[in-house]
Scaffold this motif. Sequence first.
Motif, short mmCIF file in Angstrom:
data_model
loop_
_atom_site.label_atom_id
_atom_site.label_comp_id
_atom_site.label_asym_id
_atom_site.label_seq_id
_atom_site.Cartn_x
_atom_site.Cartn_y
_atom_site.Cartn_z
N HIS A 27 29.42 4.31 17.33
CA HIS A 27 28.10 3.86 16.88
C HIS A 27 26.91 5.01 17.61
CE1 HIS A 27 29.24 1.82 20.55
NE2 HIS A 27 28.10 1.37 20.85
N LEU A 28 25.91 4.60 17.10
CA LEU A 28 24.74 5.70 17.42
C LEU A 28 23.60 4.92 17.88
CD1 LEU A 28 23.89 8.70 16.80
CD2 LEU A 28 23.25 7.85 14.82
N TYR A 29 22.66 5.32 18.91
CA TYR A 29 21.47 4.89 19.28
C TYR A 29 20.73 5.79 19.05
CZ TYR A 29 23.52 1.23 22.49
OH TYR A 29 24.00 0.38 23.25
N CYS A 30 19.55 5.37 18.00
CA CYS A 30 18.62 6.18 17.26
C CYS A 30 17.29 5.63 17.33
CB CYS A 30 19.19 6.30 15.63
SG CYS A 30 18.02 7.08 14.65
N PRO A 31 16.08 6.56 17.67
CA PRO A 31 14.85 6.00 17.56
C PRO A 31 14.45 5.64 16.37
CG PRO A 31 14.89 8.49 18.73
CD PRO A 31 16.56 7.98 17.95
N GLU A 32 13.91 4.50 16.21
CA GLU A 32 13.19 4.08 15.10
C GLU A 32 12.56 5.13 14.25
OE1 GLU A 32 10.69 0.37 15.53
OE2 GLU A 32 12.47 -0.58 17.02
N TYR A 33 11.83 5.74 14.74
CA TYR A 33 11.26 6.51 13.89
C TYR A 33 12.01 8.15 13.27
CZ TYR A 33 11.27 10.20 17.58
OH TYR A 33 11.53 11.02 18.49
N ALA A 34 13.25 7.96 13.73
CA ALA A 34 14.37 9.10 13.38
C ALA A 34 15.29 8.45 12.40
CB ALA A 34 14.80 9.78 14.59
N ARG A 35 15.14 7.28 11.98
CA ARG A 35 16.26 6.62 11.19
C ARG A 35 16.75 7.62 9.99
NH1 ARG A 35 14.16 1.02 9.37
NH2 ARG A 35 16.19 1.02 8.18
N GLN A 36 16.08 8.31 9.57
CA GLN A 36 16.39 9.15 8.47
C GLN A 36 17.74 10.26 8.66
OE1 GLN A 36 15.49 8.63 5.42
NE2 GLN A 36 13.98 7.38 6.10
N PRO A 38 13.53 1.00 19.94
CA PRO A 38 11.95 1.07 20.08
C PRO A 38 11.47 2.16 21.23
CG PRO A 38 12.47 -0.67 21.29
CD PRO A 38 13.73 0.03 20.80
N ASN A 39 10.37 2.33 21.15
CA ASN A 39 9.72 3.60 22.01
C ASN A 39 9.58 2.78 23.46
OD1 ASN A 39 8.78 5.73 22.78
ND2 ASN A 39 6.47 5.37 22.28
N ASP A 40 10.60 2.20 23.90
CA ASP A 40 10.31 1.73 25.34
C ASP A 40 11.42 2.34 26.35
OD1 ASP A 40 8.52 -0.32 24.75
OD2 ASP A 40 10.26 -1.72 23.81
N LEU A 97 18.92 8.82 29.01
CA LEU A 97 18.37 10.29 28.60
C LEU A 97 17.43 10.35 27.23
CD1 LEU A 97 18.58 13.12 29.28
CD2 LEU A 97 20.63 13.45 28.02
N ASP A 98 18.15 9.56 26.48
CA ASP A 98 17.62 9.96 25.24
C ASP A 98 16.23 9.21 25.20
OD1 ASP A 98 18.24 7.09 25.34
OD2 ASP A 98 19.33 6.74 23.40
N GLU A 99 15.82 8.38 25.68
CA GLU A 99 14.53 7.64 25.78
C GLU A 99 13.64 8.71 26.84
OE1 GLU A 99 16.20 3.20 26.26
OE2 GLU A 99 15.65 4.17 27.96
#
Lengths: 361, 361, 361, 361
Positions: free
Chosen positions: D168-177, D191-193, D198-200
Amino acid sequence: MASGVELTVPVYRLKGSGHGPSVYIQANIHGAEVQGNAVIYQLLEVLQRQELYGDITLVPYANPVGCNHKNGEYTLGRFDPITGVNWNRMYHFNQALPGKFVETFPDADTSTILETFQQWMLDDIDDQLDHNIFGLTTGRRIAYQLQRMALQADLVLDLHTGPISSKHLYCPEYARQSASFFDIPHTILIPNDFAGALDESTFCPWWDLQQAYKNIGRDLSFNKESFTVELGSQELIDLDEALVDAQSILSYLQAKGSIADNGFEPQEMTRYGCYLKDYKVFYSPMGGMVDYLGEFGQPLAAGQPLARILRMDNYGDPDANPLHYLTLDQTVIPILHFASASVNQGTELYKLFSNYFELKK
Amino acid sequence: MASGVELTVPVYRLKGSGHGPSVYIQANIHGAEVQGNAVIYQLLEVLQRQELYGDITLVPYANPVGCNHKNGEYTLGRFDPITGVNWNRMYHFNQALPGKFVETFPDADTSTILETFQQWMLDDIDDQLDHNIFGLTTGRRIAYQLQRMALQADLVLDLHTGPISSKHLYCPEYARQSASFFDIPHTILIPNDFAGALDESTFCPWWDLQQAYKNIGRDLSFNKESFTVELGSQELIDLDEALVDAQSILSYLQAKGSIADNGFEPQEMTRYGCYLKDYKVFYSPMGGMVDYLGEFGQPLAAGQPLARILRMDNYGDPDANPLHYLTLDQTVIPILHFASASVNQGTELYKLFSNYFELKK
Amino acid sequence: MASGVELTVPVYRLKGSGHGPSVYIQANIHGAEVQGNAVIYQLLEVLQRQELYGDITLVPYANPVGCNHKNGEYTLGRFDPITGVNWNRMYHFNQALPGKFVETFPDADTSTILETFQQWMLDDIDDQLDHNIFGLTTGRRIAYQLQRMALQADLVLDLHTGPISSKHLYCPEYARQSASFFDIPHTILIPNDFAGALDESTFCPWWDLQQAYKNIGRDLSFNKESFTVELGSQELIDLDEALVDAQSILSYLQAKGSIADNGFEPQEMTRYGCYLKDYKVFYSPMGGMVDYLGEFGQPLAAGQPLARILRMDNYGDPDANPLHYLTLDQTVIPILHFASASVNQGTELYKLFSNYFELKK
Amino acid sequence: MASGVELTVPVYRLKGSGHGPSVYIQANIHGAEVQGNAVIYQLLEVLQRQELYGDITLVPYANPVGCNHKNGEYTLGRFDPITGVNWNRMYHFNQALPGKFVETFPDADTSTILETFQQWMLDDIDDQLDHNIFGLTTGRRIAYQLQRMALQADLVLDLHTGPISSKHLYCPEYARQSASFFDIPHTILIPNDFAGALDESTFCPWWDLQQAYKNIGRDLSFNKESFTVELGSQELIDLDEALVDAQSILSYLQAKGSIADNGFEPQEMTRYGCYLKDYKVFYSPMGGMVDYLGEFGQPLAAGQPLARILRMDNYGDPDANPLHYLTLDQTVIPILHFASASVNQGTELYKLFSNYFELKK
């Protein structure tokens, strides 16, 4: 290790003039027993100003896997975290070697025996290290590499500590005279039985060899001695106390002729001995939280409390007691106790001298 | 637990006459911090001979998962062995509650507020415990059940210990007057910020409520106090010292009117305080073996050594040093240090008061 | 335990008609080896619909200390977290008993021998449990209590698992005929040497007794059998697979006459055996991360890769290799491998059959 | 470490032509999550035959303390063994930086912003690393050094695994494409929290900066993306599967223009997404031994069993049940489950998608 890190061990070799027995001293084979490193530091500081008769090899951090292994805040004390095997029970011993040697060299002179038997043992270790198609455990690889160095010395000191402990000494029965050179009031006299430890792995072969020659009528002596020196409690570094312990070891080395006479004399003290079979472990009869009462090094009369166990779950229960006093029906000397106040039924609570006696010089 | 064993916690409830503040005291939420159980034992022994004005609830072994969990010889100190989460960071706090309450009851009298807000908090906890279709972590379930009891008291004492530590106290800033009732020379004054601990989880809601009423022009006081009492070092039970600590707690309870006056007075001593932001952790700048030198409770002048680190691997290296002295450029008071002599770079070596001041009564 | 929690073990006793051998089955003496509990569940479900000739005792969760002990996410597998001693090496064995018994009862008939020698062994265990002024370790107390039950049965099955493992069986050399009643393709034939395990502690005394009678000219047989049944991998519960394993055990019990004939027959399969001395451990020649390649249960030809070890630290180094293939120069059958992909030099990587042979009924 | 061993991390830097986004990929920040090292191996093997547009930095064994730390047979998964703090919660985040930056450079052009803001962040990290008189924890020192490298890249991939897990993948909401470029069927939109990972720590500052410019009326985009890629289960190395995962990452890098087009295309598959708030943890309602039934990646209808818990202590108890089936009253997709079959009440049993939806390209 898994990431490819190579763990190495620092080895300090001091050259002697060659007319005294050579010495091997290691510390910290058990991860939490760090004080020996401080003693080696102090020994190095003092030895550089002494005249050495024998070569001296000093190995701190003897077990880099163990001494870097944390379990919570503490360093994992005594065993390989993967297998549970005690790091100090993995040395090599080949029971057949002495007999075979005497058969091969029934009439050799002492110096040939000393040199050749040592070589046999080194070859035997090398065989284990290098010619084993199925490999070797982590612990045995570490142990055999250390033992390879120790077997090249006449006198071997393995620096340990107890959990929470007074100073004490493991000494082969035949070398009891030497116990009085150390400033250590309590000595356990151990028989000629190999149980896996470094001291045994280095003196038992020579003791066996002596016996084997005796069986064919030759009465030889090889002047090999090995001790496990228990410096006090684990998880502590105290450089001042380390200097005191270094003095005690120097007193032994001077007495044996490994270093020149420079006034390193043992302190006057009453020294007690007991045989290994009388060095008793007292296991907790119940789970609970322990207030340790028995004072280290002092005879504790029969019936006097060794410890009291708090059992708050029993508080207010008319049929139970929140405080249990533990006693024995004989006089003992407490030497060390468990490192934690929380114990299960069956935890090793104390180690005790029973049937002890005064050790005379 | 996995085998179906049910772990329970003993709860002792002493009934007061009802005209003094009620009290909740727990011990051993961290597995290795056992001395609080001995203090509860001594408190129970003394309290049965006292006249109680408030109800007193005492809970030893507050965390039976933690206090039975061994990692090697030691009890795992501070966190859930499965998740790593600190057992004392899992209490509940609902930031929205005080505001909502003041909106609902802007004009209620103090006794209604005390009773009703307490009930709101209990209902909120019950909601967490019972109405969560995805369940609750082990640590939260334990914490919430304890918090449920603590929220019913006016005065809350959470008995802890440091690793190797002197006695010290965590005290809300607004309750600094009360710090002088304890026989504890060092007090950390903590702000009204919830960070997960029991003391915060029980005083912050009331502090917030007071602020919320102030915002609508009412100046109320609820007489709620919570402390974390640090009794000394972990992994130790000392019943004699526990009696001393029980006396200190009784002095506080008498001063607050929870027990009848029976001569429990605080000792004369210089008491120091420092703000939480000035209670500093000193992390080790390198891996090595530590000889801790800074004496607990005594101001250590700038430049004086806090500790020295032994690095035997550097011995004999002309570009490195086998002994490193660690110093600071300001005066501090050492309060506690790490439990082991072996540290990695970055291990929490000491906790220190900086910018400390004398606490006057 | 420390908080006063008492750990108990559920014991299920099913009564037989008395004209078949009695049975003792335990599971989970090693904390992580849980699947045996599921097998006992399925056995209980099936056995309540069978006619029993012998009494059957079933003990899941045999070691409640071990099976509740978490180290991180995992259950600590094989040893006491305090002492490091393997939980399955603490059973009792009194080497002197058989000789003394034959001296005392040289002419007794078989049923007297069976009954009286069993009683001697039980008394000997009780002595250890109850008459030891210095107490007993946690592990020995657990082991002796289990052994007390096992010694009262004719057939003993100790349910284990490997780390990541195929099914295999430890079988006394003299009982090799019985190996074919189990649906287990690989059997290790063990000699009459006590090394501390439950199977040995229950069959060795009888084997020794038989030898001792043979030495005085009597040729007796006691029909005692003990097996360690390795069910597959640790840290897994699979109730469907447990039913398959229960059928295999029922097939053995029917063959021995402990339960009435109800069609429990062993499956047709090729069964391989090897002697314990040929059951080899392959230790990792280096630290690194392991891609295990050797397929369980299938002969692996000499030179075929058993595993490959990834060493990213070597990537790009012209003198080193990031991928090491491990091979042997003889055909082996991989039986189990280490539970983790991260290994140190010397980690036990694989256990393998060498010099194996087909086991015929 | 305590013995003076220095732990280092291998860093591989591949130079690109400079007209594509730069890339940072690390693996194994959690000790037991080793498969990412094998993916980096396969990436290095493939990338040396590709044309690179952006620089690519690859860091296996990112946490050498964690990946060498054994607790029993297993590698300690997720937290510092001394403090309990999750290794992936120690990255740095300075909330004030974006606002201050926009205030200072309200009118700067995009390339100045990109370069200067990156430098601000690097300076901020250096400040933490070098100018802290009280030092830094072990975990923060490791994290900050890694983050220093990650902040210099446009695209950041942190390779993890679950305990026993599907991909599975953790992906920022804005980068869902971008989620659809990976061959991973399940994506958590975060979300942006900032919560410490590291990703955040690498995308949140840029997201915040974008918001801060929006607030002054500028609509900028920085093309920074960070993902946590969960590759499957921990404690496993599978080089063949690693090649499959490398292909998936190459497909993403080609889509973003970091490498030349060479036919790396994402596979056709149904991709599901769910928001972080709907990614649920299911905690065990009781202690026991778990037979995990919910199949990874497949919708599990309401009422279907997720797991069954064996409680042998209840067997035969008419008021209790030895088998408990766990169900939910809504449809979920099981993504991963706990690593062990033995659980306490409150153990994190499963992580599940609830309120999931199909992710369209």
